[in-house]
Write a protein that holds these residues in place. Structure first.
Motif, mmCIF file in Angstrom:
data_model
loop_
_atom_site.group_PDB
_atom_site.id
_atom_site.type_symbol
_atom_site.label_atom_id
_atom_site.label_comp_id
_atom_site.label_asym_id
_atom_site.label_seq_id
_atom_site.Cartn_x
_atom_site.Cartn_y
_atom_site.Cartn_z
ATOM 1 N N MET A 105 0.817 -1.227 0.000
ATOM 2 C CA MET A 105 0.000 0.000 0.000
ATOM 3 C C MET A 105 0.837 1.258 0.000
ATOM 4 S SD MET A 105 -3.101 -0.931 -0.123
ATOM 5 C CE MET A 105 -3.938 0.577 0.315
ATOM 6 N N GLY A 106 2.088 1.155 0.302
ATOM 7 C CA GLY A 106 2.903 2.353 0.384
ATOM 8 C C GLY A 106 2.568 3.162 1.627
ATOM 9 N N PHE A 122 4.992 5.776 10.734
ATOM 10 C CA PHE A 122 6.137 6.664 10.593
ATOM 11 C C PHE A 122 5.717 8.097 10.874
ATOM 12 C CE2 PHE A 122 9.490 4.030 9.083
ATOM 13 C CZ PHE A 122 8.878 2.985 8.411
ATOM 14 N N PHE A 140 6.632 20.939 1.262
ATOM 15 C CA PHE A 140 7.578 20.010 0.669
ATOM 16 C C PHE A 140 8.303 20.736 -0.448
ATOM 17 C CE2 PHE A 140 8.587 16.052 -1.681
ATOM 18 C CZ PHE A 140 9.037 15.295 -0.637
ATOM 19 N N PHE A 172 12.260 11.345 8.140
ATOM 20 C CA PHE A 172 11.407 10.326 8.756
ATOM 21 C C PHE A 172 12.029 9.777 10.029
ATOM 22 C CE2 PHE A 172 7.989 9.381 5.814
ATOM 23 C CZ PHE A 172 8.435 9.914 4.628
ATOM 24 N N GLY A 173 11.158 9.380 10.951
ATOM 25 C CA GLY A 173 11.599 8.600 12.084
ATOM 26 C C GLY A 173 11.825 7.157 11.663
ATOM 27 N N SER A 174 12.249 6.330 12.582
ATOM 28 C CA SER A 174 12.571 4.938 12.254
ATOM 29 C C SER A 174 11.366 4.022 12.337
ATOM 30 C CB SER A 174 13.679 4.420 13.169
ATOM 31 O OG SER A 174 13.276 4.542 14.522
ATOM 32 N N ARG A 191 6.384 -0.324 14.966
ATOM 33 C CA ARG A 191 5.681 -1.500 14.445
ATOM 34 C C ARG A 191 4.610 -1.896 15.452
ATOM 35 N NH1 ARG A 191 6.742 -4.906 10.384
ATOM 36 N NH2 ARG A 191 8.758 -3.915 10.062
ATOM 37 N N GLN A 239 7.049 -3.703 -9.473
ATOM 38 C CA GLN A 239 6.720 -3.762 -8.044
ATOM 39 C C GLN A 239 7.895 -4.345 -7.271
ATOM 40 O OE1 GLN A 239 3.051 -5.776 -7.309
ATOM 41 N NE2 GLN A 239 3.191 -5.589 -5.102
ATOM 42 N N ARG A 264 10.911 13.434 -5.895
ATOM 43 C CA ARG A 264 11.997 12.878 -5.093
ATOM 44 C C ARG A 264 11.990 11.366 -5.178
ATOM 45 N NH1 ARG A 264 14.601 15.893 -0.991
ATOM 46 N NH2 ARG A 264 13.750 17.984 -0.732
ATOM 47 N N TYR A 312 13.210 8.236 -2.793
ATOM 48 C CA TYR A 312 13.624 7.856 -1.449
ATOM 49 C C TYR A 312 14.070 6.393 -1.452
ATOM 50 C CZ TYR A 312 11.706 11.950 0.988
ATOM 51 O OH TYR A 312 11.450 13.218 1.450
ATOM 52 N N GLN A 364 14.326 3.176 1.188
ATOM 53 C CA GLN A 364 13.899 2.716 2.502
ATOM 54 C C GLN A 364 14.466 1.328 2.765
ATOM 55 O OE1 GLN A 364 9.648 2.293 3.145
ATOM 56 N NE2 GLN A 364 9.900 2.437 5.365
ATOM 57 N N GLY A 421 12.947 -2.044 7.875
ATOM 58 C CA GLY A 421 12.885 -1.652 9.271
ATOM 59 C C GLY A 421 13.312 -0.229 9.561
ATOM 60 N N ARG A 422 13.514 0.560 8.528
ATOM 61 C CA ARG A 422 13.944 1.949 8.716
ATOM 62 C C ARG A 422 12.983 2.901 8.011
ATOM 63 N NH1 ARG A 422 19.353 2.034 10.159
ATOM 64 N NH2 ARG A 422 18.874 4.154 10.829
ATOM 65 N N GLY A 423 13.111 4.172 8.333
ATOM 66 C CA GLY A 423 12.335 5.171 7.621
ATOM 67 C C GLY A 423 12.982 5.520 6.293
ATOM 68 N N PRO A 424 12.207 6.061 5.347
ATOM 69 C CA PRO A 424 12.759 6.444 4.039
ATOM 70 C C PRO A 424 13.780 7.571 4.171
ATOM 71 C CG PRO A 424 10.364 6.305 3.954
ATOM 72 C CD PRO A 424 10.743 6.245 5.398
ATOM 73 N N ILE A 459 11.147 4.573 -3.295
ATOM 74 C CA ILE A 459 9.848 5.233 -3.335
ATOM 75 C C ILE A 459 9.953 6.541 -4.113
ATOM 76 C CG2 ILE A 459 7.956 6.166 -1.955
ATOM 77 C CD1 ILE A 459 8.981 4.409 0.369
ATOM 78 N N VAL A 502 8.217 10.091 -4.956
ATOM 79 C CA VAL A 502 7.315 11.022 -4.271
ATOM 80 C C VAL A 502 7.221 12.308 -5.090
ATOM 81 C CG1 VAL A 502 6.818 12.232 -2.122
ATOM 82 C CG2 VAL A 502 8.077 10.063 -2.066
ATOM 83 N N PRO A 510 2.632 15.870 -0.476
ATOM 84 C CA PRO A 510 3.082 15.131 -1.654
ATOM 85 C C PRO A 510 2.332 13.823 -1.831
ATOM 86 C CG PRO A 510 4.635 14.852 0.139
ATOM 87 C CD PRO A 510 3.612 15.848 0.618
ATOM 88 N N PHE A 529 2.745 9.858 -2.693
ATOM 89 C CA PHE A 529 3.737 8.793 -2.616
ATOM 90 C C PHE A 529 3.382 7.652 -3.565
ATOM 91 C CE2 PHE A 529 6.478 9.468 1.180
ATOM 92 C CZ PHE A 529 5.915 10.655 1.621
ATOM 93 N N GLY A 530 4.390 7.113 -4.242
ATOM 94 C CA GLY A 530 4.207 5.848 -4.941
ATOM 95 C C GLY A 530 4.286 4.701 -3.946
ATOM 96 N N ARG A 531 3.942 3.503 -4.402
ATOM 97 C CA ARG A 531 3.956 2.349 -3.501
ATOM 98 C C ARG A 531 5.324 1.709 -3.385
ATOM 99 N NH1 ARG A 531 -1.858 -0.762 -4.417
ATOM 100 N NH2 ARG A 531 -3.145 1.081 -4.053
#
Lengths: 116, 113
Positions: free
Chosen positions: A41-42, A90, A99, A107-109, A112, B9, B34, B36, B38, B41-44, B89, B91, B101, B103-105
């Motif tokens: 889903m993004g 996030f 933007f 972004f934060g980490s 979950r 995908q 942009r 990104y 990712q 387990g981390r943010g973009p 990703i 954006v 913005p 976002f793409g998937r």
């Protein structure tokens, strides 16, 4: 290190329980955001705060509330958790508002969250 | 409705090979795009940003292109490394009105040794 800090990193809730996800940024950004990310889903926007004292709904706000406590902190609250809210959450911030060309999200980490 | 579509995908390549990821968007009027990265387990994290007047921008082994006329962008990764395994990703931000913005998937890239 400068950035966006989210707590907790992991959480398991029972259906109907409530909890608050915390987010803080130390970059003096005006705008803050909460996203959820589900497989396939993004990233989807839940709520955002363009500046201190303002909040607005995003794409998927149902079941959530937010508080912009001050310029640094933006919390997300689940009043009665449901299994459909199982996701990775996030927090992000940006400056100036929006933007723009020279700014993007930090972004934060992530948190979950599993609702059983 | 503003949309950002990414392809493929998912993608699996061997270490050292090149690859290209695609992004098509309908956001209008356009402000910037942009890419990104990712990690699991981390943010973009932002790789590149491109505005209307820019056709190509590089960041190390990453090269982004933009065709604002056809509303298409690509991200080319040269000499892939195991650390390139991640989701990428796209954006896109519009100008005027809402600044939120789109976002793409994402494209999930796996680099095998």
């Amino acid at each position: 290190n400068a950035g966006v800090t989210q707590t907790p990193k992991f959480q398991v809730l029972k259906t109907g329980q409530s909890m608050t996800l915390q987010c803080a940024q130390d970059m003096n950004h005006n705008s803050m955001y909460w996203y959820r990310q589900d497989p396939g889903m993004g990233l989807r926007l839940i709520y955002y705060s363009a500046s201190e004292g303002t909040t607005d709904k995003g794409e998927v706000p149902n079941g959530y509330n937010v508080s912009r406590l001050n310029k640094r902190e933006f919390s997300l609250r689940l009043e009665s958790a449901a299994p459909s809210q199982t996701s990775v959450y996030f927090c992000a911030s940006s400056d100036p508002q929006g933007f723009g060309e020279n700014n993007g999200y930090t972004f934060g980490s992530g948190t979950r969250l599993t609702v059983v | 409705k503003n949309q950002v579509e990414q392809s493929p995908q998912s993608l699996i390549i061997l270490e050292g090979k090149n690859c290209t990821l695609q992004c098509n968007y309908t956001v209008s009027p356009f402000s910037n795009l942009r890419w990104y990265k990712q990690d699991t387990g981390r943010g973009p994290v932002s790789l590149t940003i491109m505005t209307f007047s820019e056709n190509t921008k590089s960041n190390g082994r990453y090269t982004a292109t933009l065709d604002a006329d056809t509303k298409q962008s690509s991200l080319h990764i040269t000499a892939s490394q195991l650390s390139d395994s991640a989701s990428y990703i796209c954006v896109v931000s519009g100008s005027g009105g809402s600044y939120i913005p789109t976002f793409g998937r994402g494209t999930s890239l796996i680099v095998h040794p």
